[in-house]
Design a protein around this motif. Structure first.
Motif, PDB file in Angstrom:
ATOM      1  N   ASN A   1       0.728  -1.023   0.036  1.00 55.58           N
ATOM      2  CA  ASN A   1       0.053  -0.363  -0.209  1.00 55.58           C
ATOM      3  C   ASN A   1       0.434   1.380  -0.301  1.00 55.58           C
ATOM      4  N   LEU A   2       1.571   1.584   1.093  1.00 52.88           N
ATOM      5  CA  LEU A   2       2.595   3.011   1.002  1.00 52.88           C
ATOM      6  C   LEU A   2       3.459   2.579  -0.181  1.00 52.88           C
ATOM      7  N   SER A   3       4.347   1.976  -0.633  1.00 57.23           N
ATOM      8  CA  SER A   3       4.810   2.231  -1.713  1.00 57.23           C
ATOM      9  C   SER A   3       3.970   2.029  -3.047  1.00 57.23           C
ATOM     10  N   ARG A   4       3.028   2.387  -2.806  1.00 60.86           N
ATOM     11  CA  ARG A   4       2.219   2.854  -3.588  1.00 60.86           C
ATOM     12  C   ARG A   4       1.511   4.242  -3.774  1.00 60.86           C
ATOM     13  N   ILE A   5       2.167   4.279  -2.729  1.00 61.85           N
ATOM     14  CA  ILE A   5       1.279   6.406  -2.695  1.00 61.85           C
ATOM     15  C   ILE A   5       2.435   6.668  -3.811  1.00 61.85           C
ATOM     16  N   VAL A   6       3.103   6.723  -3.857  1.00 66.09           N
ATOM     17  CA  VAL A   6       4.343   7.413  -4.674  1.00 66.09           C
ATOM     18  C   VAL A   6       3.914   7.144  -6.515  1.00 66.09           C
TER      19      VAL A   6
ATOM     20  N   THR B   1       5.465  12.588   1.931  1.00 65.60           N
ATOM     21  CA  THR B   1       6.365  13.633   1.128  1.00 65.60           C
ATOM     22  C   THR B   1       7.094  13.758  -0.259  1.00 65.60           C
ATOM     23  N   SER B   2       6.106  12.593  -0.555  1.00 63.30           N
ATOM     24  CA  SER B   2       5.939  12.669  -2.432  1.00 63.30           C
ATOM     25  C   SER B   2       5.152  13.247  -2.966  1.00 63.30           C
ATOM     26  N   ILE B   3       3.951  13.805  -2.174  1.00 64.10           N
ATOM     27  CA  ILE B   3       3.690  14.982  -2.999  1.00 64.10           C
ATOM     28  C   ILE B   3       4.460  16.318  -3.284  1.00 64.10           C
ATOM     29  N   TRP B   4       5.472  16.472  -2.382  1.00 60.62           N
ATOM     30  CA  TRP B   4       6.436  18.008  -2.930  1.00 60.62           C
ATOM     31  C   TRP B   4       7.499  16.670  -3.776  1.00 60.62           C
ATOM     32  N   PHE B   5       8.315  16.269  -3.396  1.00 58.68           N
ATOM     33  CA  PHE B   5       9.511  15.531  -3.861  1.00 58.68           C
ATOM     34  C   PHE B   5       9.143  14.349  -5.513  1.00 58.68           C
ATOM     35  N   VAL B   6       7.798  13.798  -5.114  1.00 61.25           N
ATOM     36  CA  VAL B   6       7.170  12.602  -5.849  1.00 61.25           C
ATOM     37  C   VAL B   6       8.146  11.477  -5.928  1.00 61.25           C
ATOM     38  N   LYS B   7       9.493  11.609  -6.091  1.00 56.29           N
ATOM     39  CA  LYS B   7       9.824  10.595  -5.539  1.00 56.29           C
ATOM     40  C   LYS B   7      10.488   9.649  -4.991  1.00 56.29           C
ATOM     41  N   VAL B   8      10.112   9.035  -3.982  1.00 53.44           N
ATOM     42  CA  VAL B   8      11.087   9.222  -2.649  1.00 53.44           C
ATOM     43  C   VAL B   8      11.106   7.003  -2.764  1.00 53.44           C
ATOM     44  N   TRP B   9      10.940   6.653  -3.560  1.00 51.62           N
ATOM     45  CA  TRP B   9      10.797   5.297  -3.338  1.00 51.62           C
ATOM     46  C   TRP B   9      12.385   5.149  -2.612  1.00 51.62           C
ATOM     47  N   ASN B  10      13.412   5.354  -2.780  1.00 49.61           N
ATOM     48  CA  ASN B  10      14.565   4.995  -1.878  1.00 49.61           C
ATOM     49  C   ASN B  10      14.357   5.322  -0.560  1.00 49.61           C
ATOM     50  N   ALA B  11      13.476   6.396   0.083  1.00 48.87           N
ATOM     51  CA  ALA B  11      13.242   6.701   1.613  1.00 48.87           C
ATOM     52  C   ALA B  11      12.381   5.417   1.837  1.00 48.87           C
ATOM     53  N   THR B  12      11.829   4.994   1.341  1.00 46.53           N
ATOM     54  CA  THR B  12      10.970   3.841   2.027  1.00 46.53           C
ATOM     55  C   THR B  12      11.454   3.052   1.788  1.00 46.53           C
TER      56      THR B  12
END
Lengths: 266, 334
Positions: free
Chosen positions: A87-92, A174-185
């Motif tokens: 679920n959460l990785s899909r948000i990005v 934070t993907s709302i601002w930075f869009v790609k935050v896969w690495n962070a998750t």
């Protein structure tokens, strides 16, 4: 009240039924996943048994107590595979492709949708093995296990789930601002691996970081200590406090972030 | 008196503005590194002081070139994007609050994005939506049957979405978006990429839905067929500003300062004899098709009728498709 409960149960049923059905569409993938789950669990148990093969201890923890930590780690890992990761990785992806629009237009809490929409069955074996390992390790524990410590342990477990979920959701927001935050998750998921072993097994610097900066200790070690009746009430209180604070932050942060949502262009 | 008027307006937009900050980057590795370390942002005004009202049951076309601000405006009307300034009201709600009652009343269909679950048949997605909108299984089944009949969908409902053609998928998307029977429809290029038959099927369905439920529809499309066959009123937006709000026919006069004149002659004549009246578009000795400036039309026609043996004469506006097509291509509004 009944109507609200029925509404949410019915919605969850359709969410999870469709998630489950989607997974079963690809049969080869099902076999590969089952194989991967068995391999992963066997590996974890093998590594732990190697540590203790000479009767040594890890950070002052006996084999049985470390098994409790591993059981909680395995349980959380299963829960992560069932809900958090799918679920959460899909948000990005939703933010990147603009499909978050459809979720925001539904008359349901968007955070609930984004957190529970998909149910992936591949975490179930880990959850079951985690519970079985927990019961096994507690039954072999040298200290006396009381009903109270089991009850508090379950509360701690819930608290650790909430902390892990909230941290992950805040990062995904934070993907709302930075869009790609896969690495962070992914970094967060790797950090969970650090909770596979007792926190006291790490050097003191890392221990402090894992307790107060990144609350890894509250994910596995503190619940284990509570189960075996070795934790102080201060840590129990701190864990519940952290759980509540992180959850509230995740809710308010998501609402705040949506004000800046620009949606992907068409 | 004014209260009555306000209550008729299902959509009311007043001085709506939206500006974004976007990063600017030049090509090349040095510029890429510089952009990574020090991002240069500049403000883009996507929508500038746009105002309009739409009555209940109206079908309004929202047209303009790419990047004109159509989709941004639609997203502000849905509550997805928060306006920088200005007021929006849809069915008496402030969209940006996105409260439950508001969301039950609207829908957004985007031709280039999909909400159906890719690996499962559309029916599964419909039941997910039905649960989220609080419909009972029986209600959902009845509505699916009704809408499926209107959309000519049958076996497609039980095939995985990934196996459906684009036209079938779009029809299923419409069904998913309308299952909760919304009274306000925001359609962003709903016929994008569809063949002629599928386009006409979708248009027919939208007309039926509008008549049956008195729904209000705001539609953006680059296919002028959608606009001419569905909308009696259009909003024309360019570079974020509303340029025109009114009947489709009047827009033609605004977009083209010429009228198209077709003359059939009894005898062949020289091409050069007609050059003085306007722009020749087609010439074939006995057949002339030309564009004459509107303010010179009467004088030119009188002169032609007096000077040549005219068998037949026809005056019309240039096709709207052509005019707006030119507008979309050039991106310049006169």
């Amino acid at each position: 009240m009944y109507r609200t409960i029925h509404y949410y149960l019915n919605t969850l049923y359709w969410f999870w039924y469709t998630g489950f059905s989607s997974e079963l569409e690809y049969r080869l993938n099902v076999y590969v996943e089952i194989f991967a789950v068995i391999g992963n669990l066997t590996g974890s148990l093998f590594v732990l048994s190697m540590f203790y093969s000479n009767g040594s201890t890890l950070g002052g923890w006996t084999f049985n107590n470390s098994l409790t930590v591993l059981s909680i780690y395995t349980f959380l890992e299963g829960l992560t595979t069932c809900f958090l990761h799918p679920n959460l990785s899909r948000i990005v992806r939703h933010v990147q492709h603009g499909t978050l629009d459809y979720i925001l237009l539904k008359p349901i809490q968007s955070q609930l949708w984004l957190s529970l929409r998909i149910f992936s069955p591949w975490g179930i074996p880990s959850i079951l093995v985690g519970i079985a390992l927990l019961i096994y390790s507690l039954s072999r524990s040298a200290s006396l296990i009381s009903y109270m410590s089991i009850f508090l342990g379950i509360i701690m477990l819930l608290s650790s789930i909430v902390i892990l979920y909230s941290l992950w959701f805040i990062l995904a927001t934070t993907s709302i601002w930075f869009v790609k935050v896969w690495n962070a998750t992914e970094v967060l998921r790797s950090l969970l691996v650090a909770g596979r072993y007792p926190i006291s097994a790490y050097p003191s610097m890392l221990r402090a970081v894992f307790t107060f900066l990144l609350p890894i200790a509250f994910l596995t070690s503190v619940p284990s200590e509570v189960f075996i009746g070795q934790s102080s009430s201060f840590y129990v209180f701190l864990s519940i406090l952290f759980g509540c604070i992180f959850l509230l932050i995740s809710i308010f942060f998501w609402r705040y972030a949506l004000r800046f949502y620009t949606s992907a262009s068409s | 008196m004014s209260t009555e008027k306000v209550s008729m307006n299902i959509i009311s937009v007043d001085e709506l503005c939206k500006s974004y900050r976007v990063s600017v980057k030049k090509p090349g590795i040095a510029a890429t590194l510089s952009n990574f370390l020090n991002r240069q942002l500049h403000v883009v005004e996507a929508v500038k002081r746009v105002s309009f009202n739409i009555d209940q049951g109206e079908i309004v076309g929202f047209i303009g070139p790419n990047g004109a601000g159509k989709t941004t405006t639609l997203k502000m009307l849905c509550g997805l994007v928060h306006p920088t300034s200005g007021e929006v009201s849809v069915s008496g709600h402030r969209p940006k609050e996105r409260n439950r009652d508001f969301l039950q009343e609207i829908t957004l269909v985007m031709g280039q994005k999909q909400q159906l679950i890719w690996d499962l048949p559309p029916l599964d997605s419909f039941f997910v939506n039905a649960a989220v909108y609080g419909l009972t299984k029986c209600e959902a089944k009845n509505r699916i049957d009704e809408l499926a009949a209107m959309l000519d969908l049958d076996k497609e409902l039980t095939r995985p979405v990934r196996k459906l053609s684009l036209g079938q998928r779009m029809k299923a998307e419409l069904l998913a978006a309308l299952l909760h029977r919304p009274s306000v429809l925001f359609l962003d290029e709903p016929t994008l990429g569809l063949d002629v038959n599928a386009q006409s099927r979708v248009r027919k369905f939208l007309r039926q839905y509008n008549k049956r439920y008195g729904a209000t529809i705001l539609l953006t499309s680059h296919y002028m067929g959608d606009i001419t066959s569905l909308c009696s009123r259009v909003l024309l937006i360019n570079e974020g500003s509303l340029f025109y709000d009114g009947p489709l026919e009047e827009l033609t006069g605004k977009l083209s300062p010429y009228r198209s004149v077709r003359i059939e002659l009894k005898e062949p004549h020289q091409k050069s004899s007609f050059m003085q009246y306007g722009i020749l578009e087609e010439f074939d000795e006995r057949l002339v098709r030309m564009l004459i400036p509107r303010d010179e039309l009467t004088a030119a026609i009188t002169s032609i009728l007096n000077s040549f043996p005219v068998k037949d004469l026809e005056i019309c506006d240039p096709p709207i498709e052509e005019l707006i097509g030119n507008l979309f291509q050039s991106g310049i509004v006169p």
